[in-house]
Design an enzyme around this catalytic site. Structure first.
Site, PDB file in Angstrom:
ATOM      1  N   MET A   1     -10.503  -7.660 -27.864  1.00  0.00           N
ATOM      2  CA  MET A   1      -9.176  -7.929 -26.908  1.00  0.00           C
ATOM      3  C   MET A   1      -8.623  -6.597 -27.000  1.00  0.00           C
ATOM      4  O   MET A   1      -8.811  -5.755 -27.856  1.00  0.00           O
ATOM      5  CB  MET A   1      -8.364  -8.925 -27.464  1.00  0.00           C
ATOM      6  CG  MET A   1      -9.131 -10.301 -27.183  1.00  0.00           C
ATOM      7  SD  MET A   1      -8.355 -11.795 -28.258  1.00  0.00           S
ATOM      8  CE  MET A   1      -9.187 -11.645 -30.027  1.00  0.00           C
TER       9      MET A   1
ATOM     10  N   SER B   1      -7.351 -14.003 -19.857  1.00  0.00           N
ATOM     11  CA  SER B   1      -6.148 -13.286 -20.093  1.00  0.00           C
ATOM     12  C   SER B   1      -5.202 -13.255 -18.993  1.00  0.00           C
ATOM     13  O   SER B   1      -5.276 -13.530 -17.770  1.00  0.00           O
ATOM     14  CB  SER B   1      -6.727 -11.719 -20.193  1.00  0.00           C
ATOM     15  OG  SER B   1      -5.588 -10.983 -20.446  1.00  0.00           O
TER      16      SER B   1
ATOM     17  N   ASP C   1      -2.770  -8.087 -22.763  1.00  0.00           N
ATOM     18  CA  ASP C   1      -2.447  -8.646 -24.030  1.00  0.00           C
ATOM     19  C   ASP C   1      -3.094  -9.944 -23.813  1.00  0.00           C
ATOM     20  O   ASP C   1      -2.589 -10.757 -23.159  1.00  0.00           O
ATOM     21  CB  ASP C   1      -1.366  -8.719 -24.468  1.00  0.00           C
ATOM     22  CG  ASP C   1      -0.668  -7.555 -25.222  1.00  0.00           C
ATOM     23  OD1 ASP C   1      -0.794  -6.677 -25.195  1.00  0.00           O
ATOM     24  OD2 ASP C   1      -0.098  -7.440 -25.841  1.00  0.00           O
ATOM     25  N   THR C   2      -4.410 -10.466 -23.952  1.00  0.00           N
ATOM     26  CA  THR C   2      -5.744 -11.237 -23.722  1.00  0.00           C
ATOM     27  C   THR C   2      -6.419 -12.119 -24.843  1.00  0.00           C
ATOM     28  O   THR C   2      -6.114 -11.819 -25.851  1.00  0.00           O
ATOM     29  CB  THR C   2      -6.878 -10.246 -23.367  1.00  0.00           C
ATOM     30  OG1 THR C   2      -6.676  -9.168 -22.366  1.00  0.00           O
ATOM     31  CG2 THR C   2      -8.298 -10.550 -23.192  1.00  0.00           C
ATOM     32  N   VAL C   3      -7.245 -13.049 -24.468  1.00  0.00           N
ATOM     33  CA  VAL C   3      -7.922 -13.683 -25.737  1.00  0.00           C
ATOM     34  C   VAL C   3      -9.463 -13.950 -25.330  1.00  0.00           C
ATOM     35  O   VAL C   3      -9.842 -13.623 -24.333  1.00  0.00           O
ATOM     36  CB  VAL C   3      -7.526 -15.321 -26.000  1.00  0.00           C
ATOM     37  CG1 VAL C   3      -5.917 -15.442 -26.232  1.00  0.00           C
ATOM     38  CG2 VAL C   3      -7.790 -16.103 -24.580  1.00  0.00           C
TER      39      VAL C   3
END
Length: 529
Positions: free
Chosen positions: A431, A368, A349-351
């Site tokens: 993402m 992330s 779960d990342t930007v």
């Protein structure tokens, strides 16, 4: 062009500079930097730092980052800032401790975080502003507070059980045992102090001193084998991007241990097969995309590892012979139950955020924690959420991606740059952990095969498969298409959360105008001037 009768948003156009990120506060911070004379690298670091505070489930200073920088002359710089396993994390050492799998909330899933070293390296080599100035907005939000955005709250709420495991997570990230509400003001004073230490002392403010010792002590108390020497030894590295052509665009990805090569394998396969349907939402398009992805990810799982410690046959994976073999295994009429062994090389779960500045420098940047809130381990004194990137390793001594001392795991973070006639025309990323390469393929094919603008390409409904092979569709996929996929042999379900999120900034090659798009699956925004 979208119908203005329908809900949605238009791409953002600006003459000078643009940032697209998954949170408006981060986008605004990047634009402020560029308005103040900073360049795209400066802006990307400022935005990433803000995201590490305000989008806490997805990113943090206890994670990793990758970046690709396109200079106005078309030259590319790629940075791999993935963390390494501790020196004591050999397969034999871990099995002697009774470790048979790298569980998400285990200290053994925590590799040394690489993000801060990556920020400092990129800034020293390509930025113009001092780190303290770039971290000031993030420090302010951590110390003075920020309101929780809707998608952030959604992810936070889904992670309450995970955050209840470790004392530090309960202390810093739960409020009366619960996730914060939408709009609730949150303050993170311990994280603010840690960011202050980094602002003052650079990378040593994280990897040494009280912060580094606090992280190591926390992990050791949970059974981790990390040492302060592991943190001191962490270093990012510049790598040479790999690329393929698709419909006149050169798509550039980072090489392994990054899995951007999955997107390139898929694009080569789809280029061989041609446009899959006249309707971008047709079941036959989704079917062939899924089947191609299953094969490309199979190649990843067989070969991708740290090239410093394993032979990763990149040329073989992208060769004409391999691509033809993979294409021949795609049945357009039904799902193939058995993919067959992956083609072997001879003898064996990342930007995400995108920034383009007034000089035409483009930065594709991703930071992330991997899963939502990473490992769920949070240091009690320094407030650092630690990622779970060690889960990218295998506990299999015969596999090239088996965990080993100071080794980097197979990594899912994939920033990308597209060039045309040797010039950068698009910085983009999507993402969503393993989904990311297929997300790139959706964006590229939506734009090149179906004429969508950048915003439409991000908005369009997505389909992907989970670890058990089940195909999960977003709610935007039509019922007719969903039923047709079942007829083609797929076990189909509707996903509770959407697949990933994404950001795009384009540079119009004729006018130089910047065009930004931000995925509605997140809280983000594109903004320029």
């Amino acid at each position: 062009m979208r119908s203005f009768h329908q809900p949605g948003r238009s791409p953002v156009y600006a003459p000078h500079a643009m940032c697209a990120s998954s949170h408006p506060l981060a986008t605004a911070a990047a634009v402020d930097v560029m308005r103040g004379g900073g360049n795209a690298v400066d802006a990307a670091i400022a935005a990433s730092a803000v995201l590490a505070v305000v989008e806490h489930p997805m990113t943090g200073i206890g994670g990793d980052c990758f970046a690709m920088v396109a200079k106005p002359d078309g030259s590319l710089v790629a940075l791999n800032a993935s963390g390494r396993a501790p020196a004591g994390a050999s397969y034999d050492a871990l099995t002697s401790l009774g470790v048979s799998e790298l569980a998400m909330t285990s200290p053994h899933a925590v590799t040394v975080p690489g993000a801060i070293d990556g920020w400092c390296r990129l800034l020293a080599d390509h930025g113009t502003w001092p780190l303290a100035r770039l971290l000031a907005p993030a420090i302010s939000y951590a110390r003075d507070g920020f309101p929780v955005a809707p998608r952030v709250q959604f992810d936070w709420h889904r992670s309450v059980e995970k955050l209840s495991v470790h004392e530090g997570a309960r202390q810093h990230l739960l409020f009366d045992g619960q996730a914060p509400a939408v709009g609730q003001m949150i303050r993170m004073p311990a994280l603010a102090d840690t960011l202050d230490a980094i602002a003052c002392d650079g990378r040593d403010g994280f990897y040494a001193g009280t912060v580094g010792q606090d992280i190591v002590s926390e992990l050791n108390a949970l059974g981790g084998v990390h040492t302060i020497d592991d943190f001191a030894a962490q270093s990012s590295s510049y790598v040479t991007p790999i690329a393929v052509e698709y419909q006149g665009l050169a798509i550039h990805e980072l090489p392994p241990n990054n899995h951007g090569i999955v997107a390139l394998i898929m694009l080569r396969m789809l280029d061989r097969m041609g446009r899959l349907s006249n309707d971008p939402g047709a079941p036959e398009r989704y079917h062939v995309m899924i089947e191609s992805a299953r094969l490309a990810y199979g190649m990843r799982d067989r070969f991708v590892a740290d090239p410093e410690m394993a032979d990763v046959p990149v040329d073989h994976m992208l060769s004409d012979e391999t691509i033809e073999t993979l294409v021949s295994r795609v049945d357009r009429t039904c799902r193939t139950p058995d993919l067959a062994p992956m083609p072997e090389p001879a003898g064996s779960d990342t930007v995400y955020l995108s920034v383009v500045d007034a000089d035409g420098m483009a930065v594709s940047f991703i930071n992330s924690l991997f899963s939502a809130f990473g490992s769920g381990i949070v240091t009690r004194k320094s407030g650092v959420v630690l990622h779970n990137r060690g889960q990218g390793f295998r506990m299999d001594p015969t596999h090239p991606n088996c965990i080993a001392p100071r080794k980097r795991p197979m990594h899912t973070l994939v920033p990308a740059i597209a060039t045309e006639n040797g010039q950068p025309v698009m910085s983009f990323g999507v993402m969503g952990a393993a989904f990311q390469p297929l997300g790139h393929v959706y964006v590229v094919t939506n734009m090149r095969d179906y004429g969508m603008d950048a915003q439409e390409a991000l908005d369009f409904p997505r389909v992907f498969f989970e670890d058990d092979g089940r195909v999960m569709v977003e709610e935007g996929v039509s019922h007719a298409t969903t039923e047709a996929l079942r007829v083609l042999g797929h076990d189909v379900g509707v996903r509770e959360e959407p697949w990933g999120g994404g950001q795009i900034v384009q540079i119009d090659p004729q006018s130089g105008v910047r065009i930004g798009a931000s995925d509605p699956r997140k809280d983000g925004a594109a903004l320029g001037f």
